[in-house]
Enzyme design. Structure first.
Site, PDB file in Angstrom:
ATOM      1  N   ASP A 430      28.639  36.002  46.214  1.00 22.81           N
ATOM      2  CA  ASP A 430      30.065  36.163  46.455  1.00 22.81           C
ATOM      3  C   ASP A 430      30.290  37.596  46.942  1.00 22.81           C
ATOM      4  O   ASP A 430      29.419  38.452  46.797  1.00 22.81           O
ATOM      5  CB  ASP A 430      30.813  35.902  45.140  1.00 22.81           C
ATOM      6  N   ASP A 870      31.313  36.416  40.299  1.00 23.12           N
ATOM      7  CA  ASP A 870      32.032  36.944  39.138  1.00 23.12           C
ATOM      8  C   ASP A 870      33.275  36.150  38.763  1.00 23.12           C
ATOM      9  O   ASP A 870      33.889  36.430  37.741  1.00 23.12           O
ATOM     10  CB  ASP A 870      32.460  38.393  39.404  1.00 23.12           C
ATOM     11  N   ASP A 874      33.300  30.766  41.556  1.00 26.92           N
ATOM     12  CA  ASP A 874      31.853  30.830  41.803  1.00 26.92           C
ATOM     13  C   ASP A 874      31.060  29.948  40.849  1.00 26.92           C
ATOM     14  O   ASP A 874      29.832  29.866  40.961  1.00 26.92           O
ATOM     15  CB  ASP A 874      31.355  32.282  41.656  1.00 26.92           C
TER      16      ASP A 874
END
Length: 1200
Positions: A430, A870, A874
């Site tokens: 990410d 995080d 995700d």
């Protein structure tokens, strides 16, 4: 108490995202037919938990059990778990057969080691479950006040709660079950809830009870209180709740706003009263506590194949031996002559009966299966489990992965995947909060077509560097000077890094479009869900925001003269500069509705009424949804704003468009009625009804401008990416940001560089745009898919034309194109293109697309994938990847709770993989290979002895020698190797990242290496057996002139095996510690101690080992000489092979060990020589950038 609560309420924020404001009364104009139907069948009699109607419902109690076992199920379930493993089941079968006359050893010698291994594992599981039981008891025995029925409340344990109970929860207490909020210490029945245990978010949520129950604020009010609740059945959805409450003959809708979830905490509220509606395992938090997907490492899967191979070998040897035994037995007694007279074939009934040779062969086959079971290492599984747990402890305690600022160490949430950390081929990351800090700073803005803000972003600095010149600022000289100052001047306000004298310090009033600037910052100060909190000592205001963006906007508005300082349930107060009087005034805005942000809407709006009675819709959102909602008269600054937004995206900034419109009362009245009806709906399409209503009012907006916030790169990200790239790991970035933003972040962290050719796949073409305006959805989809496929094929053609020079290409694809690229008939072509590129960036990706891309990479190339993120968006890709790494950042803990390993910063990934990953991979690989080596060495001597004795089923060793080999004489040293061994130190692992490629290429656990260790075991057994046999055969063994028997031969061979396997491990170890010395030498000493003590036991216990060491072996000089000679001869081939490999064919770790030994680790020339041995070239990172520059210089020199 009420006065105190009111005073506190004035000083604190009272709103968050889950709290949707509406002044209209909820109504029931929508059909409520679902209540009482499938999925909505729960009925609760409030304050009547013991009524016959409630009892008939038979709902679960509030006792929560998270343990895997109970006292009744521990033994059967645990045994079932153990014997699911094929090796353990095999040993169980051989153990049962040991009780038959077929067994070549005593039953106890076969069963005891199995019981030891199984018992150790069961004890481990039992201890873990006992700890869970203690935690369960602690939670279940917590106390809460419960209504007794007479207007008084008594403390009761959580586990005794029933559906319908009225409970009183006080400040800083956890909610014991899922409750419907009835009232609180505040007059309007609001309360503040912290949901950190549910979603990791620390910001407070505001809940509000129904107005009809808000007056129940004293305990005696509940005497005689009765209510009837119908609601949805238990489910795992934390963000929805539908129900009705029937009270005094009237029905009232219940929503998420009235739901208090178990394990949430009451904050900033003295007390609440609530009715229990879900208990125990029906509560939403327990419904969500499912185990993550079961993951097994590639090495563990391969180990199963090795065990199957060993089974095949055992069966093959048993079959060959049985055939030979059957033929030999058939010919054993002919014409009155017995060839093997010592087996007494003339009096044998089955086992050695020449007349029944086929049956004897079958029995021999079963006996051989038992005898050769020692080829399979019985302690392998439990040893690996012990090693992995200890390795996880080392990861958790690594001080170099401890983030002091947030007090967060690394945490291995599972130990199953330790070795997988050393084999990662592709990282899917990410961006926001992972590569960047997710700590936003307001740095620039565009208002009324004018760009403001002199700050320089990290991306702009990287852009200036990659262009090979100084940073480029605005052309105006004053701007240039101010920009230079902005670089050196650090921001003193967190979240605000804006510098522009034109609008700071109240100077905005002199700007041409001062009225637009006023509306712009007023919108930032009003359109949000932020909670303000006033420090009672300093009177300073701090903000508790749902996201870093929200906080940055409110702080920016405050710093530029529009200070949001107070909020009530329906109002927002702002201090701002009055254009007419020029004085700072307080203005009150009545908040009528909040239209929340979500990933589908990509915008947020509020409807407010100012002090003049004007109704205003204030809106902010993504450019691709906001520009299309502008009115014809509201596009005055559109062209300039679009240009500025693109510039901000180029600078790596996150942008939002701000717009507004005035509403007339008639229009608002219609909207309010419709939104109230939509929100009161309990139908399945509730969200679409709300969306339909908001679509009709969020239109014809007037553009004000755009904001630009910077999400800085985390410390060490470029360095980390460079090291990972040198290690041969490919890095993909999956982000929801705009393509321009993602590209420039790629440049800033060295994933992209200037000489890379970018293959960009998107659907931003005139043909697609025209179809979107006029065409049908099916036509658009078909044309878009063909377009994407064409772009992918063209990209592959470019790769092919370049001759496979993958370092020249980067693939960048947006979310719309990705949706088609992931179709079944295209995804493999897309993957081929992506794998051929050095960098891959997927922009505008949805959470589902992230998970699908991860699945594609994992299944497509068969290599280990690691996903790192995080946020809650995700979770899908973390669970889909072979390894999920969660960043414990500011977006809550959902990613961490779904991960296999949690770290606090992206830069710690470097040490996690290059150091711990490499060590764990090497240790586990060597450990498993060694396990099979030592068991083949031991087991094959049994086969050779069987061959020597014409397969008479007589073992070469005493029963307990057989049983204790894997338990006491060879297991501890290999466990020590798995925990402590290091081929090179952590410093050299980081200095020479190419060492990691040993794991990526799986060279340490390839079939070649595994079979090599097996071959080592076979030839070691051959050398030991034949040298021992030849040395002892046909000669006197002691001074009495006696020749050695089976006991002496077996004792001598066993001694040699114990020495050989332990010294072989010593040769394989690269890093000796005191513990390794102790366990290796003590294993040998324990053998001598055991054979001495065991031989002193009565002969009925020690059988053939009776005094064999004290009276036969130890006094004989030949025993000690044979041991020395055999051990040296057996280890010599491995020693010579290792020396030749290190000298002429060194592996990566061997080269680095030589550099360290020669003291040349700091010599750039030698280091470059080592790095040039890398099989996978470094294609991203600043090292690759420097190499590219060197190549371009070398190419240009001849031309000059």
């Amino acid at each position: 108490m009420v006065g105190g609560g009111t005073k506190r309420r004035r000083r604190r924020l009272q709103l968050s995202k889950l709290y949707t404001l509406t002044c209209a009364q909820a109504c029931f104009k929508q059909d409520h037919s679902q209540i009482g139907g499938p999925g909505f069948s729960r009925v609760v009699y409030c304050n009547e938990p013991d009524s016959p109607e409630a009892d008939s419902r038979n709902y679960c109690d509030n006792y929560v059990r998270t343990t895997k076992y109970t006292l009744a199920t521990f033994l059967p379930k645990s045994l079932f778990e153990q014997f699911r493993r094929v090796a353990n089941f095999y040993f169980l079968v051989t153990g049962i057969l040991a009780f038959t006359p077929l067994a070549p050893y005593t039953a106890s010698s076969a069963i005891v080691p199995l019981l030891f291994v199984i018992g150790a594992t069961m004890v481990k599981e039992g201890v873990e479950d006992w700890r869970r039981q203690k935690q369960d008891n602690e939670v279940n025995n917590r106390k809460v006040k419960v209504h007794r029925g007479d207007g008084s409340f008594d403390a009761k344990e959580w586990k005794t709660l029933s559906i319908g109970d009225i409970v009183k929860v006080e400040k800083n207490e956890f909610f014991p079950a899922d409750l419907v909020l009835l009232s609180s210490s505040y007059e309007d029945a609001i309360c503040y809830v912290e949901t950190m245990n549910l979603d990791g978010e620390t910001n407070l949520k505001v809940k509000q009870g129904l107005e009809v129950t808000s007056s129940l604020r004293d305990e005696f009010n509940f005497k005689g209180f009765e209510a009837f609740v119908k609601c949805e059945d238990p489910n795992a959805n934390l963000y929805s709740f539908v129900g009705t409450m029937e009270l005094r003959g009237a029905k009232y809708p219940l929503s998420l706003q009235q739901l208090l979830l178990r394990d949430s905490k009451l904050r900033n509220t003295d007390f609440i009263f609530g009715a229990v509606i879900f208990t125990g395992h029906d509560t939403k938090v327990i419904q969500n506590s499912t185990d993550p997907p079961s993951k097994r490492s590639m090495i563990e899967k391969k180990m199963d194949k090795i065990i199957y191979l060993m089974f095949f070998m055992v069966v093959t040897m048993a079959f060959i031996g049985s055939v030979i035994f059957g033929v030999t037995t058939r010919d054993d007694f002919k014409d009155g002559v017995m060839k093997r007279w010592y087996l007494r074939p003339d009096s044998s009934r089955i086992f050695f009966d020449p007349k029944r040779a086929p049956v004897a062969a079958v029995y021999h086959f079963l006996t051989a299966i038992m005898l050769y079971s020692y080829f399979i290492p019985i302690s392998l599984y439990v040893s690996i489990e012990i090693v992995k747990v200890l390795q996880s402890i080392f990861i958790n305690q690594d001080i170099h992965m401890y983030y002091e600022e947030a007090d967060k160490p690394a945490r291995a949430r599972t130990s199953n995947l330790n070795e997988e950390l050393g084999q990662v081929d592709t990282i899917l990351s990410d961006k926001t909060g992972t590569l960047t800090c997710n700590s936003m700073e307001f740095i620039k803005c565009s208002v009324a077509g004018t760009a403001y803000g002199r700050g320089v972003t990290e991306v702009e600095m990287a852009m200036g560097t990659r262009k090979g010149g100084p940073l480029v600022f605005q052309s105006d000289e004053n701007d240039m000077e101010y920009s230079k100052e902005a670089i050196t001047e650090e921001s003193t306000v967190k979240g605000f890094n804006f510098r522009d004298e034109r609008i700071m310090n109240g100077n905005w009033v002199t700007e041409t479009h001062a009225d637009v600037i006023q509306k712009f910052f007023r919108l930032l100060a009003v359109c949000h869900t932020v909670i303000p909190e006033v420090d009672e000592d300093t009177e300073k205001i701090s903000y508790e925001a749902e996201s870093p963006d929200e906080a940055a906007f409110v702080i920016a508005a405050r710093e530029l003269g529009f200070e949001f300082f107070n909020r009530t349930q329906t109002t927002i107060s702002v201090r701002e500069l009055d254009l007419v009087s020029g004085k700072r005034v307080e203005r009150l805005y009545k908040v009528l509705n909040v239209l929340e942000f979500n990933s589908t809407r990509k915008r947020m709006s509020v409807v407010v009424q100012d002090e003049d009675g004007k109704l205003l819709l204030l809106s902010k959102g993504a450019d691709n949804v906001m520009f299309e909602r502008l009115s014809k008269n509201g596009r005055e600054f559109e062209e300039e704003t679009r240009d500025h937004v693109n510039e901000y995206a180029d600078a790596g900034l996150r942008t939002l468009i701000l717009a507004y419109r005035e509403l007339d009362e008639k229009e608002y009245k219609v909207f309010n009625e419709r939104i109230s009806v939509a929100k009161s709906s309990v139908s399945a399409d509730r969200e679409s009804l709300i969306e339909e209503v908001t679509e009709k009012i969020e239109k014809d907006l007037i553009l004000l401008g755009a904001t630009a916030v910077e999400d800085k790169l985390q410390n060490g990200v470029p360095d980390c990416i460079d090291k990972l790239a040198q290690a041969g790991i490919k890095i993909w970035v999956l982000t929801g940001d705009k393509m321009e933003t993602a590209i420039n972040i790629g440049f800033a962290c060295s994933l992209l560089r200037q000489d890379m050719k970018q293959i960009i796949i998107n659907l931003e073409t005139p043909e697609i745009h025209s179809l979107e305006k006029t065409g049908e959805k099916d036509v658009i989809a078909k044309v878009s898919k063909e377009n994407v496929l064409s772009q992918i094929i063209n990209g592959k053609a470019q790769l092919k034309y370049s001759g496979g020079n993958s370092d020249a290409f980067a693939l960048i694809i947006d979310g719309k194109s990705l949706a088609y690229a992931l179709d079944d008939d295209i995804k493999h072509i897309f993957l081929e293109l992506a794998v051929g590129c050095a960098s891959v960036i997927c922009c505008r990706s949805s959470p589902k697309q992230k998970a699908l891309v991860t699945r594609l990479v994992k299944s497509g190339n068969g290599k280990t994938t690691l996903a790192i993120g995080d946020g809650a968006n995700d979770v899908g890709m973390l669970q889909e990847a072979d390894i999920g790494v969660g960043i414990s950042g500011v977006e809550g803990m959902q990613a961490v709770m779904s991960s296999d390993i949690a770290i606090a910063q992206f830069e710690y990934l470097e040490r996690l993989l290059l150091v711990h990953g490499h060590w764990c991979y090497r240790r586990i690989s060597t450990m498993i290979c060694y396990f099979f080596y030592k068991n083949i060495t031991f087991g094959f001597t049994l086969f050779l002895y069987e061959t020597y004795t014409t397969f008479s089923s007589t073992p070469a060793y005493n029963d307990w020698f057989l049983s204790l080999y894997n338990v006491f004489f060879s297991s501890l040293p290999v466990i020590a190797l798995g925990v402590f061994d290091q081929d090179v130190s952590a410093r050299y692992c980081l200095k020479f990242p190419l060492l990691y490629q040993e794991g990526v290429q799986n060279v340490l656990f390839s079939w070649r290496r595994i079979l090599g260790w097996m071959f080592n075991g076979f030839y070691s057994a051959v050398i030991i057996f034949f040298l021992c046999k030849s040395s002892l055969q046909s000669q006197a063994f002691n001074h009495d002139g006696k020749t050695p028997g089976r006991e002496i031969l077996g004792g001598t061979m066993y001694t040699c095996i114990v020495w050989v396997v332990n010294l072989q491990l010593a040769l394989a170890i690269s890093y000796f510690t005191l513990i390794q010395h102790i366990v290796i030498w003590s294993s040998i000493v324990v053998w001598y101690f055991f054979i001495t003590v065991y031989g002193e036991l009565p002969s009925r216990i020690s059988t053939g080992a009776y005094k064999v060491f004290v009276e036969a072996l130890a006094p004989s000089l030949s025993y000690w000489l044979i041991t020395l000679f055999v051990v040296v001869a057996t280890l010599m081939p491995y020693f010579i092979y290792s020396a030749l490999q290190m000298s002429f064919f060194p592996m990566y770790h061997g080269m680095i060990q030589w550099l360290r030994y020669e003291g040349q680790c700091n010599d750039p020339e030698y280091c470059d020589m080592v790095r040039q041995r890398s099989i996978r070239p470094t294609t991203v990172g600043f090292t690759a950038r420097l190499e590219a520059k060197k190549r371009s210089v070398r190419i240009s020199e001849p031309a000059s």
